[in-house]
Design an enzyme around this catalytic site. Structure first.
Site, PDB file in Angstrom:
ATOM      1  N   GLU A  55      33.932  24.136  45.214  1.00  0.00           N
ATOM      2  CA  GLU A  55      34.368  25.375  44.561  1.00  0.00           C
ATOM      3  C   GLU A  55      33.325  26.486  44.677  1.00  0.00           C
ATOM      4  O   GLU A  55      33.668  27.666  44.749  1.00  0.00           O
ATOM      5  CB  GLU A  55      34.700  25.137  43.094  1.00  0.00           C
ATOM      6  CG  GLU A  55      35.978  24.333  42.861  1.00  0.00           C
ATOM      7  CD  GLU A  55      35.752  22.833  42.833  1.00  0.00           C
ATOM      8  OE1 GLU A  55      34.634  22.378  43.176  1.00  0.00           O
ATOM      9  OE2 GLU A  55      36.691  22.102  42.472  1.00  0.00           O
ATOM     10  N   PHE A  81      40.321  15.303  28.927  1.00  0.00           N
ATOM     11  CA  PHE A  81      39.794  15.019  30.257  1.00  0.00           C
ATOM     12  C   PHE A  81      39.718  16.304  31.087  1.00  0.00           C
ATOM     13  O   PHE A  81      40.681  17.058  31.163  1.00  0.00           O
ATOM     14  CB  PHE A  81      40.684  13.990  30.959  1.00  0.00           C
ATOM     15  CG  PHE A  81      40.247  13.714  32.372  1.00  0.00           C
ATOM     16  CD1 PHE A  81      39.015  13.122  32.624  1.00  0.00           C
ATOM     17  CD2 PHE A  81      41.051  14.066  33.451  1.00  0.00           C
ATOM     18  CE1 PHE A  81      38.599  12.878  33.926  1.00  0.00           C
ATOM     19  CE2 PHE A  81      40.636  13.831  34.756  1.00  0.00           C
ATOM     20  CZ  PHE A  81      39.405  13.232  34.994  1.00  0.00           C
ATOM     21  N   GLN A  82      38.580  16.528  31.668  1.00  0.00           N
ATOM     22  CA  GLN A  82      38.312  17.713  32.495  1.00  0.00           C
ATOM     23  C   GLN A  82      38.574  19.018  31.735  1.00  0.00           C
ATOM     24  O   GLN A  82      39.026  20.003  32.309  1.00  0.00           O
ATOM     25  CB  GLN A  82      39.102  17.671  33.811  1.00  0.00           C
ATOM     26  CG  GLN A  82      38.593  16.584  34.750  1.00  0.00           C
ATOM     27  CD  GLN A  82      39.137  16.691  36.165  1.00  0.00           C
ATOM     28  OE1 GLN A  82      40.215  17.203  36.403  1.00  0.00           O
ATOM     29  NE2 GLN A  82      38.361  16.189  37.123  1.00  0.00           N
ATOM     30  N   LYS A 113      47.664  24.273  31.897  1.00  0.00           N
ATOM     31  CA  LYS A 113      48.752  23.725  32.706  1.00  0.00           C
ATOM     32  C   LYS A 113      50.122  23.995  32.077  1.00  0.00           C
ATOM     33  O   LYS A 113      51.082  24.307  32.778  1.00  0.00           O
ATOM     34  CB  LYS A 113      48.534  22.214  32.872  1.00  0.00           C
ATOM     35  CG  LYS A 113      49.458  21.561  33.878  1.00  0.00           C
ATOM     36  CD  LYS A 113      49.139  20.073  34.000  1.00  0.00           C
ATOM     37  CE  LYS A 113      50.128  19.346  34.895  1.00  0.00           C
ATOM     38  NZ  LYS A 113      49.740  19.406  36.311  1.00  0.00           N
ATOM     39  N   MET A 161       9.605  31.631  50.799  1.00  0.00           N
ATOM     40  CA  MET A 161       9.279  32.717  49.888  1.00  0.00           C
ATOM     41  C   MET A 161       8.424  32.211  48.728  1.00  0.00           C
ATOM     42  O   MET A 161       7.432  32.844  48.347  1.00  0.00           O
ATOM     43  CB  MET A 161      10.557  33.378  49.363  1.00  0.00           C
ATOM     44  CG  MET A 161      10.308  34.631  48.533  1.00  0.00           C
ATOM     45  SD  MET A 161       9.370  35.883  49.437  1.00  0.00           S
ATOM     46  CE  MET A 161      10.691  36.907  50.078  1.00  0.00           C
TER      47      MET A 161
END
Lengths: 174, 550
Positions: B51, B113-114, B163, B464
């Site tokens: 993602e 969940f999630q 959902k 760097m």
């Protein structure tokens, strides 16, 4: 110079709006001395009063940053000499059994009233400027404070001005 | 007409001009993906490896097109994986719409969940975000989201859609208008005009606001009219053609020396669409101490935020510059002009000859692809070398992580940028450290047939940080020597692409002459010395007096 300042906000009365405003103060490192919030005559709109401490730079930044938030319809600085600022106090004091004359005298002097009274305690209810409330609390210390609760300052500008001027329509969606 | 939440989302995206979304499916966005499946002829979906890559790709896409990049992710880890990409877009004022799924409304707040509170998590790094608890709100939320992302100072907006809302249905109008957005409407340029007319050595300082307002022509015209050289922040780098004679390039910590020096010589800095980042100004109290500053920005909160005592003009770069142009008198100051051009000439004379140096590599590749190719970078030394040496000629061709400094930004951004440009040749300059962070997106670049030349300036160290350790920490190279055994060419092949290793200018030129595939990424693993440094450098918190040229 660091001084107290008061911001008046008209916000959308939406889920999470307090979070967003408190989050902005937190993220930018501005402190909140007091915060009061409530619905307005229009239930989709809330009004907040936030008192903070900061210099001129902080004051300008706070107001400009607040005005960037989508849920903030308008945020303005309410200057001391152009606004009325009032706070509400509930305070529970200990009674030592030798009569409550001095305590009630103090409450009367400050224009408060006793709203609950029992064996060994009383609850006083007082409204006034935050300075007056502070002064009153200090004078109560010798009597013994059981607990207290302050509302945080509420502020309106003096005169017939309002945060939203008449031309400005409140965005209706959300 | 009655549509499901998922259908409304797709209809609204199409209505707002979206034809490409980046993302990754998951349990709580199956309904949205089901609609994407049915609408594949209207909206293309670019499946990434992670993602974060999708968010950076949407960001790159937005930087090239100027339209919001759209990214989808599922709830929980899908949503949290977007956070760096969203923060990156926020710090660089890139318009983005991030859509996340969430658990059904009745499971919200129960540690399902999630489930994560992605609205809470992203709150400090979005322009605004929404959780849609009622399908009846969805149409207006998407409409508002596009308006917020693109109006005023652009930025990311997240829409969290449970959902059950995706599956719910309601009447869809398809013609909602966003509520009016306040922006600085009228502005006052009186003071600014006076300062310009009094100034003998004016200088223009452009940032990303010039690019996002499309005010490049106005900047050039004003520069010519008042003989003001132009200096650029990193975000403003492509705003003025490199070939313009009064363009002094990037200023700041690793800016070109003439750019930083002339800022300190100017008696007036006209700052347009910049935010005076600490990387650009160094010590604020010493910054531009000899000059007046006019600060033009669309975001009122930027005015006076970092630099005090300025002439504030709140408005879009394009309209304010147009107003200034109309009312300023022409100005000539040959002495100032000569000073500017001389400083530029002196700087341009520096060259590394045949040495396989970062500067020579970047200039060589620039020579082959020209100044209008989309160029992405990652973050670190290679990024600064690109800023100093690549000759950008056209706005919206530079994709780089400015404010957040996100290592791992480059590959995703290059994929998004390449797709936005119609899969034209795109170049990614990266380092072995940055590339290592999100190289899984090689799989995406291969599947998408994106002709991205991936130039890895490979020094085997986190250059760097190493440079700071060298300069300010007495050479204690704590955890910056990678010493990895990764074979980037073999890795490219493992992903289904190709690559080659080069370690000399001759080998680089050979590779450039041979050319690169038109339908696949290609890795150019450039083995450079590990002690190459980025100069000029103004040490952190320093001023122009502390500039180190070598």
């Amino acid at each position: 110079m660091s001084e107290r300042f008061t911001v008046g906000l008209i916000v959308r009365n939406r889920f999470g709006v307090l979070n967003r405003i408190a989050g902005l103060y937190g993220k930018r490192g501005y402190n909140i001395d007091s915060l009061a919030v409530g619905e307005t005559e229009d239930p989709s709109i809330s009004r907040m009063t936030i008192v903070s401490t900061g210099d001129m730079y902080t004051r300008t930044q706070v107001v400009r940053q607040l005005n960037k938030l989508y849920d903030v319809i308008e945020a303005v600085l309410l200057e001391d000499d152009k606004s009325i600022c009032v706070e509400h106090l509930l305070i529970k004091l200990k009674l030592n059994g030798e009569g409550n004359g001095p305590i009630t005298a103090l409450i009367n002097t400050y224009g408060g009233k006793v709203v609950d009274l029992g064996a060994g305690f009383l609850v006083a209810d007082l409204t006034g400027s935050p300075e007056k409330i502070q002064e009153f609390i200090e004078k109560c210390v010798p009597f013994g404070i059981l607990e207290l609760c302050r509302s945080g300052a509420l502020a309106l500008s003096t005169g017939d001005g309002r945060i939203l001027n008449n031309k400005q329509t409140i965005r209706e969606e959300h | 007409m009655v549509l499901s939440g998922a259908q409304i989302l797709i209809e609204e995206l199409v209505r707002h001009g979206t034809n490409t979304v980046f993302g990754y499916p998951g349990g709580q966005v199956i309904d949205i993906y089901d609609e994407l499946y049915r609408n594949a002829h209207r909206i293309g979906h670019i499946l990434t490896a992670h993602e974060q890559g999708a968010a950076h790709a949407a960001d790159g896409y937005a930087r090239v097109t100027g339209r919001p990049g759209v990214v989808f992710a599922t709830s929980g880890p899908g949503a949290t994986n977007l956070v760096t990409g969203i923060a990156n877009a926020y710090l660089d004022s890139v318009p983005m719409i991030a859509v996340t799924g969430n658990v059904t409304v009745n499971l919200l707040g129960k540690d399902s969940f999630q489930e994560v509170d992605i609205v809470g998590i992203t709150q400090p790094v979005v322009k605004h975000n929404f959780i849609v608890r009622d399908v009846g709100e969805l149409e207006s939320v998407v409409t508002e989201a596009f308006a917020i992302a693109t109006s005023g100072r652009p930025g990311p907006v997240l829409i969290d859609i449970p959902k059950s809302v995706q599956r719910g249905s309601c009447e869809y109008s398809g013609n909602l208008r966003p509520s009016a957005r306040d922006s600085c409407g009228s502005f006052d340029i009186t003071e600014a005009l006076e300062a310009i007319s009094k100034s003998k050595r004016p200088l223009i300082y452009c940032g990303g606001g010039v690019v996002s307002a499309g005010a490049e022509e106005e900047v050039l015209a004003l520069s010519k009219k008042i003989s003001a050289p132009v200096t650029l922040s990193m975000m403003g780098l492509s705003a003025v053609p490199h070939s313009y004679e009064l363009n002094l390039g990037m200023c700041g910590m690793h800016g070109r020396a003439p750019s930083t020096l002339m800022q300190s010589r100017a008696d007036l800095i006209i700052a347009v669409g910049v935010r005076f980042s600490d990387r650009a100004t160094g010590d604020v109290s010493a910054y531009a101490s000899n000059s007046k500053i006019i600060h033009i920005d669309i975001d009122e909160a930027e005015l006076g935020k970092n630099v005090p005592n300025i002439i504030e003009v709140c408005g879009s770069a394009k309209s304010v510059l147009a107003a200034l142009l109309e009312s300023t008198e022409e100005k000539r100051n040959e002495e100032w002009r000569r000073e500017v051009l001389e400083s530029k000439e002196k700087d341009a004379a520096c060259s590394d000859g045949d040495r396989f140096s970062p500067r020579a590599i970047i200039r060589c590749i620039n020579g082959y692809f020209g100044g209008e190719t989309v160029v992405a970078t990652d973050v670190g030394q290679h990024q600064m070398w690109v800023m100093q040496n690549y000759a950008f000629e056209k706005p919206r061709t530079l994709l780089t992580s400015g404010g957040l400094g996100t290592m791992g930004f480059g590959l995703g951004a290059a994929i998004g940028g390449c797709i936005a440009s119609g899969r034209k040749r795109t170049v990614l300059f990266t380092g072995d450290g940055s590339f290592g962070m999100n190289l899984n997106e090689m799989a995406t670049a291969v599947m998408q047939r994106t002709p991205i030349l991936i130039v890895i300036l490979n020094n085997g160290v986190l250059g760097m940080v190493r440079q700071w350790q060298n300069m300010f920490y007495e050479g204690r190279y704590s955890s910056t020597t990678l010493g990895r055994k990764t074979d980037f060419v073999a890795l490219a092949r493992a992903f289904g692409a190709d690559g080659c290793r080069v370690d000399s200018m001759a080998a680089l030129k050979d590779a450039m002459e041979r050319g690169f595939p038109e339908d696949s990424p290609f890795v150019l693993d450039c083995r450079i010395a590990r002690d190459e440094m980025v100069f000029p450098m103004i040490p952190p918190g320093g001023s122009v007096r502390d500039i180190r040229l070598s």
